[in-house]
Motif scaffolding. Structure first.
Motif, PDB file in Angstrom:
ATOM      1  N   UNK A   1       0.852  -1.189   0.000  1.00 16.04           N
ATOM      2  CA  UNK A   1       0.000   0.000   0.000  1.00 16.04           C
ATOM      3  C   UNK A   1       0.895   1.248   0.000  1.00 16.04           C
ATOM      4  N   UNK A   2       0.577   2.167  -0.836  1.00 19.33           N
ATOM      5  CA  UNK A   2       1.350   3.399  -0.942  1.00 19.33           C
ATOM      6  C   UNK A   2       0.802   4.429   0.053  1.00 19.33           C
ATOM      7  N   UNK A   3       1.707   5.065   0.736  1.00 23.01           N
ATOM      8  CA  UNK A   3       1.306   6.097   1.682  1.00 23.01           C
ATOM      9  C   UNK A   3       1.458   7.458   1.022  1.00 23.01           C
ATOM     10  N   UNK A   4       0.909   8.454   1.671  1.00 21.17           N
ATOM     11  CA  UNK A   4       1.022   9.811   1.136  1.00 21.17           C
ATOM     12  C   UNK A   4       2.476  10.251   1.093  1.00 21.17           C
ATOM     13  N   UNK A   5       3.240   9.842   2.089  1.00 23.37           N
ATOM     14  CA  UNK A   5       4.656  10.236   2.130  1.00 23.37           C
ATOM     15  C   UNK A   5       5.423   9.639   0.960  1.00 23.37           C
ATOM     16  N   UNK A   6       5.162   8.371   0.644  1.00 22.57           N
ATOM     17  CA  UNK A   6       5.823   7.737  -0.491  1.00 22.57           C
ATOM     18  C   UNK A   6       5.408   8.411  -1.802  1.00 22.57           C
ATOM     19  N   UNK A   7       4.130   8.672  -1.960  1.00 25.79           N
ATOM     20  CA  UNK A   7       3.646   9.322  -3.181  1.00 25.79           C
ATOM     21  C   UNK A   7       4.239  10.717  -3.310  1.00 25.79           C
ATOM     22  N   UNK A   8       4.341  11.435  -2.206  1.00 27.98           N
ATOM     23  CA  UNK A   8       4.922  12.771  -2.228  1.00 27.98           C
ATOM     24  C   UNK A   8       6.389  12.711  -2.626  1.00 27.98           C
TER      25      UNK A   8
END
Length: 59
Positions: free
Chosen positions: A1-8
């Motif tokens: 699962x991708x987190x907002x931090x990873x996507x950012x």
């Protein structure tokens, strides 16, 4: 699962890479406009990712 931090972080690196490409490929008079457009697109993308990940977390 991708987190907002990873996507950012992924999108931030893409933004920096696109700044470098724009700096070297565009004429001087178009660089400022391109950087503004890329920054706005970065902000819109981050807003969309934030909303989608927030919807994913709530059942």
């Amino acid at each position: 699962m991708i987190t907002f931090k990873k996507a950012f972080n992924i999108d931030y690196h893409v933004l920096l890479l696109s700044f470098i490409v724009v700096y070297f490929l565009l004429p001087v008079d178009q660089i400022f406009t391109a950087i503004i457009i890329l920054t706005v697109l970065f902000g819109v993308y981050q807003f969309v990712i934030f909303i989608k990940l927030k919807e994913q977390k709530t059942p």
